[in-house]
Scaffold this active site. Structure first.
Site, PDB file in Angstrom:
ATOM      1  N   SER A 269      -4.128  -9.835 -10.309  1.00 51.09           N
ATOM      2  CA  SER A 269      -3.855  -8.487  -9.789  1.00 51.09           C
ATOM      3  C   SER A 269      -4.637  -7.451 -10.569  1.00 51.09           C
ATOM      4  O   SER A 269      -4.882  -7.599 -11.773  1.00 51.09           O
ATOM      5  CB  SER A 269      -2.356  -8.220  -9.941  1.00 51.09           C
ATOM      6  OG  SER A 269      -2.084  -6.859  -9.723  1.00 51.09           O
TER       7      SER A 269
ATOM      8  N   TYR B 257       6.114  -8.550 -14.793  1.00 50.79           N
ATOM      9  CA  TYR B 257       5.288  -9.079 -13.699  1.00 50.79           C
ATOM     10  C   TYR B 257       3.802  -9.007 -14.069  1.00 50.79           C
ATOM     11  O   TYR B 257       3.070  -9.997 -13.981  1.00 50.79           O
ATOM     12  CB  TYR B 257       5.548  -8.298 -12.397  1.00 50.79           C
ATOM     13  CG  TYR B 257       4.432  -8.469 -11.401  1.00 50.79           C
ATOM     14  CD1 TYR B 257       4.322  -9.646 -10.659  1.00 50.79           C
ATOM     15  CD2 TYR B 257       3.444  -7.491 -11.247  1.00 50.79           C
ATOM     16  CE1 TYR B 257       3.259  -9.820  -9.786  1.00 50.79           C
ATOM     17  CE2 TYR B 257       2.388  -7.665 -10.379  1.00 50.79           C
ATOM     18  CZ  TYR B 257       2.302  -8.830  -9.649  1.00 50.79           C
ATOM     19  OH  TYR B 257       1.239  -9.008  -8.804  1.00 50.79           O
TER      20      TYR B 257
ATOM     21  N   LYS C  25       0.637 -12.030 -14.985  1.00 48.94           N
ATOM     22  CA  LYS C  25      -0.729 -12.165 -14.462  1.00 48.94           C
ATOM     23  C   LYS C  25      -1.735 -12.230 -15.619  1.00 48.94           C
ATOM     24  O   LYS C  25      -2.669 -13.024 -15.594  1.00 48.94           O
ATOM     25  CB  LYS C  25      -1.056 -11.009 -13.506  1.00 48.94           C
ATOM     26  CG  LYS C  25      -0.220 -11.017 -12.238  1.00 48.94           C
ATOM     27  CD  LYS C  25      -0.384 -12.318 -11.446  1.00 48.94           C
ATOM     28  CE  LYS C  25       0.538 -12.435 -10.247  1.00 48.94           C
ATOM     29  NZ  LYS C  25       0.528 -13.765  -9.613  1.00 48.94           N
TER      30      LYS C  25
HETATM   31  N1  UFG Z   1       4.522   4.748  -3.028  1.00 47.20           N
HETATM   32  C1  UFG Z   1       5.226   5.835  -2.551  1.00 47.20           C
HETATM   33  N2  UFG Z   1       6.405   5.608  -1.922  1.00 47.20           N
HETATM   34  C2  UFG Z   1       6.922   4.359  -1.741  1.00 47.20           C
HETATM   35  C3  UFG Z   1       6.203   3.252  -2.225  1.00 47.20           C
HETATM   36  C4  UFG Z   1       5.014   3.483  -2.875  1.00 47.20           C
HETATM   37  O1  UFG Z   1       4.789   6.971  -2.699  1.00 47.20           O
HETATM   38  O2  UFG Z   1       8.006   4.222  -1.172  1.00 47.20           O
HETATM   39  C5  UFG Z   1       3.244   4.978  -3.701  1.00 47.20           C
HETATM   40  C6  UFG Z   1       3.235   4.463  -5.126  1.00 47.20           C
HETATM   41  O3  UFG Z   1       3.783   5.406  -5.998  1.00 47.20           O
HETATM   42  C7  UFG Z   1       1.759   4.210  -5.330  1.00 47.20           C
HETATM   43  C8  UFG Z   1       1.265   3.795  -3.943  1.00 47.20           C
HETATM   44  O4  UFG Z   1       2.246   4.274  -3.031  1.00 47.20           O
HETATM   45  O5  UFG Z   1       1.111   5.386  -5.700  1.00 47.20           O
HETATM   46  C9  UFG Z   1       1.143   2.291  -3.786  1.00 47.20           C
HETATM   47  O6  UFG Z   1       2.357   1.703  -4.159  1.00 47.20           O
HETATM   48  P1  UFG Z   1       2.683   0.164  -3.900  1.00 47.20           P
HETATM   49  O7  UFG Z   1       4.038  -0.101  -4.466  1.00 47.20           O
HETATM   50  O8  UFG Z   1       2.451  -0.171  -2.480  1.00 47.20           O
HETATM   51  O9  UFG Z   1       1.566  -0.572  -4.722  1.00 47.20           O
HETATM   52  P2  UFG Z   1       1.253  -0.503  -6.285  1.00 47.20           P
HETATM   53  O10 UFG Z   1      -0.127   0.001  -6.388  1.00 47.20           O
HETATM   54  O11 UFG Z   1       2.281   0.169  -7.048  1.00 47.20           O
HETATM   55  O12 UFG Z   1       1.434  -2.037  -6.633  1.00 47.20           O
HETATM   56  C10 UFG Z   1       0.510  -2.960  -6.222  1.00 47.20           C
HETATM   57  C11 UFG Z   1       1.160  -4.349  -6.081  1.00 47.20           C
HETATM   58  C12 UFG Z   1       1.607  -4.857  -7.401  1.00 47.20           C
HETATM   59  C13 UFG Z   1       0.526  -4.738  -8.417  1.00 47.20           C
HETATM   60  C14 UFG Z   1      -0.002  -3.344  -8.466  1.00 47.20           C
HETATM   61  C15 UFG Z   1      -1.154  -3.209  -9.397  1.00 47.20           C
HETATM   62  O13 UFG Z   1       2.263  -4.282  -5.215  1.00 47.20           O
HETATM   63  O14 UFG Z   1       1.929  -6.219  -7.242  1.00 47.20           O
HETATM   64  O15 UFG Z   1      -0.469  -2.976  -7.176  1.00 47.20           O
HETATM   65  O16 UFG Z   1      -1.569  -1.886  -9.478  1.00 47.20           O
HETATM   66  F1  UFG Z   1       0.989  -5.040  -9.646  1.00 47.20           F
END
Ligand code: UFG
Length: 335
Positions: free
Chosen positions: A125, A150, A154
């Protein structure tokens, strides 16, 4: 016909990869313990490709079962997706995450060694980069201390694999995914979040479908053009195809070293608000949202430098953000 083991093959990225493997003429064996997937996915895969993959309900924490599987199945390659993947949950249940994500990995590597099976692809990741100092993020960007158990699994997983390649003929590729989204064009397989979605796109589609009242946009004061966080959203089918390219690279001995790492992203960063606007444009659906505080552990911006994957791996994304969002919506409508 080359035989490939796909662990977690009924999960989100796993199921799409199984379809692409079958399309490329591989014989697929799936191991999945259904902890975050449904057995119906097996029939859905079969209805897309016309070929039913072999399936074993094995828990990879069961060392004896893993041993037994590899003793009886001479696979030409292993693609290892099976793992827990919820960042927040990992903070609450760190030991479960270490046991499942690290324990299983070690057992598999031990049996690959014992049976002289050498080709291994690992789901890593972009979380290993944390908030990178430079954007876009290359594979040489420093690894930052993990923000969650998590993320740590990785990082540790990559280290374990690298060490394993030093003491055997194992050849491995770690693929560092940015943000996989979307669903198969058939809308027969896609992401199946259990309970309230933690990730952005599942939350967006459920809000548009009326299952959730309102999306919370986490943080509007980031140092980005519109203040919301920026990510590299990549279509899951593009991600799946990268696994076939990587596997063939190992099978055909085209790898440059026995442990290689590639970023899987589009190279394009999009803010949360841009994603919402794109979704509304391509689907014609309104997404209710409100701006709220930042979510703990989130980085400001992360998107991939794709040069190394494009040039060395010979893989490139083909599908756009709009296509990914539309496919996610089509999938949601079938649920
Ligand atoms: N977000 C919102 N509202 C929500 C959910 C997410 O605003 O309800 C925002 C988050 O704050 C972030 C973006 O949308 O800015 C993306 O969020 P995600 O949860 O979809 O994805 P992440 O980038 O946080 O996480 C993903 C993977 C993880 C991994 C990570 C590494 O899901 O497994 O990328 O950066 F670890």
């Amino acid at each position: 016909m080359k035989k490939v083991l796909v662990t977690g093959g009924l999960g989100f990225i796993g199921s799409h990869t199984v379809v692409e493997l079958q399309n490329e003429g591989f014989e697929v064996v799936i191991i999945d313990n259904l902890s975050n997937s449904k057995i119906e996915v097996l029939d859905k895969i079969t209805s897309i490709t016309g070929v039913k993959p072999s399936y074993f309900n094995i828990d990879l924490r069961d060392k004896a079962a893993v041993k037994d599987f590899f003793a009886n199945n001479k696979v030409d390659g292993t693609i290892h997706f099976a793992a827990y993947k919820a960042v927040g949950e990992s903070v609450q249940k760190p030991l479960d995450y270490y046991e499942n994500n690290i324990g299983s990995l070690v057992y598999i590597l031990q049996e690959l060694k014992a049976n002289s099976l050498n080709n291994f692809i690992f789901s890593s990741s972009c979380t290993v980069y944390g908030q990178a100092d430079e954007l876009p993020i290359t594979e040489n960007a420093p690894i930052k201390p993990a923000e969650s158990p998590y993320g740590n699994t990785k990082q540790i997983g990559e280290e374990i694999i690298k060490d394993a390649t030093k003491i055997s003929d194992l050849k491995a590729i770690a693929l560092r995914y940015f943000n996989p989204i979307g669903a198969h064009e058939s809308a027969k397989i896609g992401e199946l979040p259990i309970g309230v979605p933690q990730n952005l796109i599942p939350y967006v589609v459920q809000t548009a479908a009326g299952i959730r009242e309102e999306l919370s946009v986490f943080g509007s004061d980031y140092n980005t053009p519109d203040g919301t966080a920026v990510r590299d959203y990549i279509h899951v089918v593009d991600i799946a195809k990268a696994h076939i390219v990587a596997l063939k690279r190992l099978i055909e001995n085209k790898n440059k070293s026995n442990f290689e790492i590639f970023n899987l992203g589009t190279g394009q960063g999009n803010s949360v608000l841009e994603v919402i606007k794109s979704f509304e444009k391509v689907t014609g659906q309104k997404v209710n949202y409100k701006l709220v505080d930042r979510r703990e552990g989130d980085v400001t911006a992360a998107y991939a430098d794709t040069n190394y994957a494009n040039n060395e791996l010979g893989w490139k994304t083909k599908l756009s953000l709009d296509e990914a969002l539309l496919s996610a919506w089509k999938w949601q409508k079938t649920l």
